[in-house]
Design a protein around this motif. Structure first.
Motif, PDB file in Angstrom:
ATOM      1  N   CYS A 185       0.828  -1.210   0.000  1.00  0.00           N
ATOM      2  CA  CYS A 185       0.000   0.000   0.000  1.00  0.00           C
ATOM      3  C   CYS A 185       0.861   1.257   0.000  1.00  0.00           C
ATOM      4  CB  CYS A 185      -0.933   0.010   1.194  1.00  0.00           C
ATOM      5  SG  CYS A 185      -1.687  -1.585   1.566  1.00  0.00           S
ATOM      6  N   ILE A 195      -0.317   5.087   0.075  1.00  0.00           N
ATOM      7  CA  ILE A 195      -1.015   5.690   1.212  1.00  0.00           C
ATOM      8  C   ILE A 195      -0.025   6.511   2.019  1.00  0.00           C
ATOM      9  CG2 ILE A 195      -2.328   5.229   3.321  1.00  0.00           C
ATOM     10  CD1 ILE A 195      -3.357   2.701   2.077  1.00  0.00           C
ATOM     11  N   ILE A 231      -8.165  -2.980   6.672  1.00  0.00           N
ATOM     12  CA  ILE A 231      -8.377  -2.320   5.384  1.00  0.00           C
ATOM     13  C   ILE A 231      -7.727  -3.162   4.289  1.00  0.00           C
ATOM     14  CG2 ILE A 231      -8.462  -0.023   6.428  1.00  0.00           C
ATOM     15  CD1 ILE A 231      -5.547  -0.216   4.480  1.00  0.00           C
ATOM     16  N   ARG A 232      -8.232  -2.974   3.089  1.00  0.00           N
ATOM     17  CA  ARG A 232      -7.710  -3.706   1.930  1.00  0.00           C
ATOM     18  C   ARG A 232      -7.277  -2.671   0.910  1.00  0.00           C
ATOM     19  NH1 ARG A 232     -10.395  -6.453  -2.622  1.00  0.00           N
ATOM     20  NH2 ARG A 232      -9.194  -8.309  -3.207  1.00  0.00           N
ATOM     21  N   CYS A 233      -6.018  -2.722   0.525  1.00  0.00           N
ATOM     22  CA  CYS A 233      -5.528  -1.697  -0.386  1.00  0.00           C
ATOM     23  C   CYS A 233      -4.855  -2.302  -1.595  1.00  0.00           C
ATOM     24  CB  CYS A 233      -4.590  -0.727   0.325  1.00  0.00           C
ATOM     25  SG  CYS A 233      -3.193  -1.505   1.128  1.00  0.00           S
ATOM     26  N   ARG A 234      -4.801  -1.521  -2.641  1.00  0.00           N
ATOM     27  CA  ARG A 234      -4.349  -1.981  -3.945  1.00  0.00           C
ATOM     28  C   ARG A 234      -2.858  -1.690  -4.127  1.00  0.00           C
ATOM     29  NH1 ARG A 234      -7.807   0.898  -6.871  1.00  0.00           N
ATOM     30  NH2 ARG A 234      -9.325  -0.793  -6.896  1.00  0.00           N
ATOM     31  N   ASP A 273      -7.987   6.133  -7.667  1.00  0.00           N
ATOM     32  CA  ASP A 273      -7.071   5.669  -6.632  1.00  0.00           C
ATOM     33  C   ASP A 273      -6.407   6.819  -5.904  1.00  0.00           C
ATOM     34  OD1 ASP A 273      -7.677   3.124  -7.186  1.00  0.00           O
ATOM     35  OD2 ASP A 273      -5.839   2.640  -8.276  1.00  0.00           O
ATOM     36  N   ASP A 327      -8.764   8.268  -3.147  1.00  0.00           N
ATOM     37  CA  ASP A 327      -9.009   7.439  -1.962  1.00  0.00           C
ATOM     38  C   ASP A 327      -7.757   6.833  -1.376  1.00  0.00           C
ATOM     39  OD1 ASP A 327      -8.316   5.187  -3.461  1.00  0.00           O
ATOM     40  OD2 ASP A 327     -10.368   4.856  -4.122  1.00  0.00           O
ATOM     41  N   GLY A 378      -5.819   4.632  -2.518  1.00  0.00           N
ATOM     42  CA  GLY A 378      -5.582   3.228  -2.794  1.00  0.00           C
ATOM     43  C   GLY A 378      -6.345   2.279  -1.906  1.00  0.00           C
ATOM     44  N   VAL A 379      -7.184   2.800  -0.986  1.00  0.00           N
ATOM     45  CA  VAL A 379      -7.956   1.934  -0.113  1.00  0.00           C
ATOM     46  C   VAL A 379      -9.161   1.406  -0.874  1.00  0.00           C
ATOM     47  CG1 VAL A 379      -9.253   1.771   2.032  1.00  0.00           C
ATOM     48  CG2 VAL A 379      -7.217   3.206   1.910  1.00  0.00           C
ATOM     49  N   TYR A 396      -3.379  -7.257  -3.969  1.00  0.00           N
ATOM     50  CA  TYR A 396      -4.074  -6.594  -2.879  1.00  0.00           C
ATOM     51  C   TYR A 396      -3.482  -7.042  -1.556  1.00  0.00           C
ATOM     52  CZ  TYR A 396      -7.489  -5.138  -6.333  1.00  0.00           C
ATOM     53  OH  TYR A 396      -8.086  -4.567  -7.414  1.00  0.00           O
TER      54      TYR A 396
END
Length: 292
Positions: free
Chosen positions: A4, A7, A30-33, A52, A55, A57-58, A71
């Motif tokens: 992530c 972020i 949380i799940r992030c890209r 992206d 937000d 990347g979340v 992910y």
């Protein structure tokens, strides 16, 4: 790669503060890209495209995935949050071995820490709390999950090269012992010291007197008395190499010199319960006054 990475610090800190045990009993995940290092267009599998950058990347759970993207699920905590959630939430799960699902969960946990399959089965079968923590700690250290920041790793490597490497070859197996005394003898360690001498019948409850205000170094060495260290030809065996990290090097050196028997070559020896002699060669880090 850092998960992530798009972020920023402020966002991470907001998520950390949101994991407050007084407001949420279960820490929020949380799940992030993690976009791959490629700018080519990718097809999305389900869900709607979103910005992206806006937000950070979340990605919500219902969000679709893009081909080639990875992910990461993250629980954001600081030291206080870890302490708050550990006792009521994580510790019971880590130690639970009561039902088949908990055994499977323990084995999966070990695998995620880098255990081999046979090691995960051993870990899942453990029921003693101390053994569970010891095994998990060993897996964690071996996994490389915990590591120094690059600049700290550089300084540690330099310190080892200057102060330790001449006596402690780093390309051969060796054991490490940490002997913590100092201010701990007046606080955390005092109960253990008193219990040690009391078990030997050498602690006076009325006066508080005991032979020493610490646990002797020889007691640390007793951990090597596992029956596996004995060899057929003890005279030909090489000394066991042990690195000693301690805040009381002068006293530990004195204990080695005066309390432990020596072989013909002057190596300190531990006489085990079954009569074996384990030879040692101890290496100490150079104290700061000597290493400067």
């Amino acid at each position: 790669p850092v998960p992530c990475s798009d972020i920023g610090y402020e966002q991470w800190d907001e998520m950390r503060l949101a994991n407050n045990i007084t407001r949420v009993s279960v820490p929020q995940e949380i799940r992030c890209r993690n976009p791959p290092p490629s700018s080519r267009p990718r097809k999305r599998r389900g869900g709607n495209r979103r910005n992206d950058e806006k937000d950070g990347g979340v990605v919500p759970e219902e969000e679709g995935e893009e081909e080639g993207e990875k992910y990461t699920n993250v629980i954001v905590m600081g030291g206080q949050q870890i302490r708050d959630y550990f006792w009521p939430h994580y510790k019971p799960q880590m130690l639970d071995r009561s039902q088949p699902p908990s055994l499977s969960a323990a084995a999966d946990w070990a695998l995620r820490l880098g255990a081999q399959k046979h090691e995960s089965r051993i870990f899942a079968a453990l029921t003693d709390n101390y053994q569970i923590w010891d095994y998990a700690s060993a897996l964690l250290v071996r996994s490389g999950i915990l590591r120094f920041q690059p600049w700290i790793a550089r300084d540690v490597e330099e310190h080892i090269r200057i102060n330790v490497a001449d006596e402690l070859p780093l390309d051969v197996p060796y054991d490490g012992i940490h002997v913590r005394r100092g201010d701990k003898l007046e606080s955390d360690a005092r109960t253990f010291v008193r219990r040690y001498w009391d078990d030997l019948g050498m602690y006076d409850e009325e006066t508080g007197d005991m032979p020493r205000n610490y646990i002797p170094f020889s007691h640390y060495l007793a951990q090597f008395d596992d029956g596996e260290a004995c060899v057929e030809d003890e005279d030909e065996a090489s000394p066991r190499l042990v690195y000693v990290a301690t805040d009381d090097p002068m006293e530990v050196r004195r204990e080695i010199a005066e309390d432990l028997p020596k072989d013909m070559e002057g190596n300190p020896v531990l006489v085990t319960a079954n009569g074996c002699n384990i030879k040692f060669r101890f290496v100490f880090g150079r104290p700061p006054s000597e290493g400067d």
